[in-house]
Design a protein around this motif. Structure first.
Motif, mmCIF file in Angstrom:
data_model
loop_
_atom_site.group_PDB
_atom_site.id
_atom_site.type_symbol
_atom_site.label_atom_id
_atom_site.label_comp_id
_atom_site.label_asym_id
_atom_site.label_seq_id
_atom_site.Cartn_x
_atom_site.Cartn_y
_atom_site.Cartn_z
ATOM 1 N N CYS A 14 -0.583 5.710 4.906
ATOM 2 C CA CYS A 14 -0.916 5.522 6.253
ATOM 3 C C CYS A 14 -2.457 5.366 6.325
ATOM 4 N N ASP A 15 -2.969 6.317 5.754
ATOM 5 C CA ASP A 15 -4.644 6.391 5.775
ATOM 6 C C ASP A 15 -5.135 5.082 5.272
ATOM 7 N N ASN A 16 -4.911 4.440 4.123
ATOM 8 C CA ASN A 16 -5.142 3.214 3.770
ATOM 9 C C ASN A 16 -4.866 2.117 4.829
ATOM 10 N N ALA A 17 -3.458 2.230 5.369
ATOM 11 C CA ALA A 17 -3.477 1.267 6.425
ATOM 12 C C ALA A 17 -4.573 1.163 7.496
ATOM 13 N N PHE A 18 -4.829 2.310 7.904
ATOM 14 C CA PHE A 18 -5.738 2.365 9.014
ATOM 15 C C PHE A 18 -7.217 1.780 8.407
ATOM 16 N N VAL A 19 -7.730 2.185 7.257
ATOM 17 C CA VAL A 19 -8.756 1.389 6.341
ATOM 18 C C VAL A 19 -8.788 0.247 6.411
ATOM 19 N N VAL A 20 -7.486 -0.551 6.242
ATOM 20 C CA VAL A 20 -7.332 -2.088 6.101
ATOM 21 C C VAL A 20 -7.636 -2.678 7.378
ATOM 22 N N GLY A 21 -7.264 -1.893 8.299
ATOM 23 C CA GLY A 21 -7.468 -2.599 9.941
ATOM 24 C C GLY A 21 -8.730 -2.310 10.367
ATOM 25 N N GLU A 43 -6.909 -1.075 -5.064
ATOM 26 C CA GLU A 43 -6.275 -2.604 -5.180
ATOM 27 C C GLU A 43 -5.651 -3.394 -3.896
ATOM 28 N N GLU A 44 -4.666 -2.424 -3.506
ATOM 29 C CA GLU A 44 -3.733 -2.858 -2.477
ATOM 30 C C GLU A 44 -4.747 -3.010 -1.017
ATOM 31 N N VAL A 45 -5.660 -2.326 -0.920
ATOM 32 C CA VAL A 45 -6.422 -2.460 0.537
ATOM 33 C C VAL A 45 -7.056 -3.757 -0.016
ATOM 34 N N THR A 46 -7.934 -4.050 -1.112
ATOM 35 C CA THR A 46 -8.765 -5.069 -1.030
ATOM 36 C C THR A 46 -7.764 -6.436 -1.132
ATOM 37 N N ASP A 47 -6.443 -6.359 -1.760
ATOM 38 C CA ASP A 47 -5.612 -7.441 -1.629
ATOM 39 C C ASP A 47 -5.296 -7.822 -0.082
ATOM 40 N N ALA A 48 -5.222 -6.850 0.766
ATOM 41 C CA ALA A 48 -4.830 -7.070 2.118
ATOM 42 C C ALA A 48 -6.094 -7.710 2.673
ATOM 43 N N LEU A 49 -7.197 -7.297 2.375
ATOM 44 C CA LEU A 49 -8.518 -7.709 3.161
ATOM 45 C C LEU A 49 -8.959 -9.091 2.660
ATOM 46 N N LEU A 50 -8.699 -9.360 1.147
ATOM 47 C CA LEU A 50 -8.994 -10.731 0.703
ATOM 48 C C LEU A 50 -7.878 -11.899 0.852
ATOM 49 N N GLU A 51 -6.561 -11.341 0.704
ATOM 50 C CA GLU A 51 -5.669 -12.263 0.500
ATOM 51 C C GLU A 51 -4.495 -12.336 1.412
ATOM 52 N N ARG A 52 -4.443 -11.162 2.490
ATOM 53 C CA ARG A 52 -3.344 -10.784 3.321
ATOM 54 C C ARG A 52 -2.058 -10.707 2.379
ATOM 55 N N SER A 53 -2.358 -10.141 1.141
ATOM 56 C CA SER A 53 -1.146 -9.843 0.377
ATOM 57 C C SER A 53 -1.075 -8.434 -0.117
ATOM 58 N N GLY A 54 -0.007 -8.215 -0.917
ATOM 59 C CA GLY A 54 0.288 -6.429 -1.369
ATOM 60 C C GLY A 54 1.062 -5.765 -0.179
ATOM 61 N N VAL A 55 0.950 -4.540 -0.339
ATOM 62 C CA VAL A 55 1.788 -3.723 0.385
ATOM 63 C C VAL A 55 1.210 -3.876 2.053
ATOM 64 N N PHE A 56 -0.197 -4.096 1.991
ATOM 65 C CA PHE A 56 -0.729 -3.823 3.486
ATOM 66 C C PHE A 56 -0.971 -5.495 4.143
ATOM 67 N N GLY A 57 -0.818 -6.381 3.353
ATOM 68 C CA GLY A 57 -1.075 -7.872 3.787
ATOM 69 C C GLY A 57 -0.172 -8.182 4.884
ATOM 70 N N PRO A 58 1.241 -7.958 4.734
ATOM 71 C CA PRO A 58 1.992 -8.402 5.841
ATOM 72 C C PRO A 58 1.890 -7.554 7.389
ATOM 73 N N PHE A 59 1.586 -6.224 7.128
ATOM 74 C CA PHE A 59 1.053 -5.471 8.397
ATOM 75 C C PHE A 59 -0.282 -6.315 8.793
ATOM 76 N N LEU A 78 6.041 3.084 5.543
ATOM 77 C CA LEU A 78 5.558 3.444 4.403
ATOM 78 C C LEU A 78 5.543 5.194 4.451
ATOM 79 N N PRO A 79 5.382 5.790 3.023
ATOM 80 C CA PRO A 79 4.929 7.114 3.010
ATOM 81 C C PRO A 79 3.702 7.470 3.786
ATOM 82 N N LYS A 80 3.913 8.770 4.320
ATOM 83 C CA LYS A 80 2.713 9.325 4.963
ATOM 84 C C LYS A 80 1.388 9.047 4.126
ATOM 85 N N GLU A 81 1.419 9.298 2.845
ATOM 86 C CA GLU A 81 0.180 9.072 2.200
ATOM 87 C C GLU A 81 -0.734 7.758 2.349
#
Length: 421
Positions: A329-336, A360-376, A324-327
């Motif tokens: 990656c902070d959101n990826a850390f927040v998801v984890g 939205e992409e952060v909440t999608d990952a946290l709630l549904e394991r979906s969106g950009v970060f869900g698979p990660f 993913l683009p560098k910008e």
């Protein structure tokens, strides 16, 4: 939606303590709620504040309102009336809030020898954009100089006759936008009488008794708070501040909820820790941490749970860097790091996220394991649980080598160890 390994039973109870705040609505002449008075409560059954107003108690109430409950939960798009002791009118805690929807209510009388001093403090607050409220005692001749600074005067109407009410209304009319609030309205008859006389706002048991709201709040480690205070005081490089935030999920959660609260008055959404520090500035960050330190209980997040989510955050970040683009990656850390907030707070993730503004992409990952970060996140959880078959499938779906994922996991574990959690 992927399966989730249950975290340590009872972790939420160990990690969280309860915070309580009561609120009582203030209504206009059409019986529409225009604001809430916020009141300290020691527990869910208490009917009165646990202490008299002091600089410390007032700052703690505001901190809990913005950092544990969130302004959106407590007063939404209405005004918040917050009591303030005379000696707290120049308090650092008032630097932490945006004045747009705050009404500072002076909670006690003022001795004659301090009228000029306190008047200067009120003028400074008004200059910063706060609205000010006081009790009927401010209508005495000694305090006439304060009246142009006030937006509200609260009057106990239980024993107020019509003639005295008309005199008060006449005085209010001389000062333009000064509004009279009828307090202790306990019956329909009283409300209608003072509405007819011309009072502007109303508060009392007829409408609603103060209602106590409670929330579980996780406490950051004292050592991390103190270290951040030292870094803020020295105006250290933002990366050093970011490192401390990354190792304390409770601390980072409170900071992001506070800075994204409507009570902070920010016009944009903050999702990265570095951005939060830059927006706050070191002075305001230090003040926020000082109030936080005063409210931290002995119970912080259990070390095992903290290590788990910190490792998740770091592994999410490392994997995101590959694809993913560098910008982002902070959101990826927040998801984890936020992926176990439900376990920490002992409440559904939906409710937790309702108090925290996230993309939205952060909440999608946290709630549904979906969106950009869900698979990660699913991949990280499979790696954490030792589910190697699932790990292989998820890695390949992301076009990652399973060996490379395992290597990144070892790196994340080593990174967490360096933090001393």
């Amino acid at each position: 939606m992927g399966s989730r390994e249950p975290l340590t039973p009872g972790a939420a109870d160990d990690a969280a303590s309860h915070t309580f705040i009561a609120r009582q609505p203030i209504l206009d002449r059409d019986e529409k709620i225009v604001g809430y008075e916020l009141l300290s409560r020691a527990d869910e059954t208490a009917e009165h504040a646990p202490v008299v107003h002091t600089r410390e108690s007032d700052s703690i109430l505001l901190f809990h309102a913005l950092s544990n409950f969130g302004a959106d939960t407590l007063f939404g798009d209405k005004d918040a009336f917050v009591n303030c002791a005379l000696d707290a009118l120049d308090g650092d805690h008032l630097e932490l809030i945006h004045p747009e929807r705050m009404v500072i209510e002076i909670a006690d009388g003022c001795p004659p020898e301090r009228i000029a001093e306190i008047g200067a403090r009120l003028a400074a607050l008004r200059e910063r954009g706060f609205r000010l409220a006081g009790g009927g005692w401010m209508l005495d001749d000694a305090f006439r100089g304060w009246l142009p600074l006030l937006s509200h005067i609260k009057i106990d109407v239980r024993n107020l006759d019509a003639r005295a009410a008309q005199r008060l209304l006449g005085m209010a009319a001389l000062h333009g936008k000064l509004r009279l609030v009828a307090e202790r309205v306990e019956t329909r008859e009283v409300f209608e009488r003072f509405r007819e006389l011309g009072f502007h706002l109303f508060q009392g048991y007829y409408f609603q008794r103060p209602r106590t709201l409670g929330t579980k709040s996780i406490s950051p480690a004292h050592g991390n708070v103190l270290q951040l205070m030292d870094l803020a005081r020295r105006e250290a490089d933002p990366s050093a501040v970011e490192t401390v935030l990354k190792r304390d999920p409770a601390l980072s959660f409170k900071l992001l909820r506070y800075i994204n609260s409507s009570g902070f008055g920010l016009r944009c959404e903050v999702t990265s820790f570095r951005h939060a520090v830059m927006i706050l500035g070191y002075g305001k960050l230090f003040r926020w941490l000082a109030v936080l330190f005063a409210t931290v209980s002995a119970n912080s997040v259990p070390p095992a749970l903290a290590r788990t989510v910190i490792t998740r955050g770091r592994l999410m970040e490392l994997l995101a860097l590959k694809l993913l683009p560098k910008e982002q990656c902070d959101n990826a850390f927040v998801v984890g790091i936020f992926s176990a907030l439900d376990a920490m707070l002992g409440m559904p993730m939906e409710k937790v996220l309702g108090s925290l503004s996230l993309p939205e992409e952060v909440t999608d990952a946290l709630l549904e394991r979906s969106g950009v970060f869900g698979p990660f996140l699913e991949l990280v959880e499979a790696c954490e649980g030792g589910d190697f078959d699932r790990l292989g499938d998820l890695a390949l779906a992301l076009q990652l080598e399973p060996y490379g994922v395992s290597e990144a996991h070892m790196s994340a574990l080593a990174w967490t160890e360096t933090l001393g959690v």
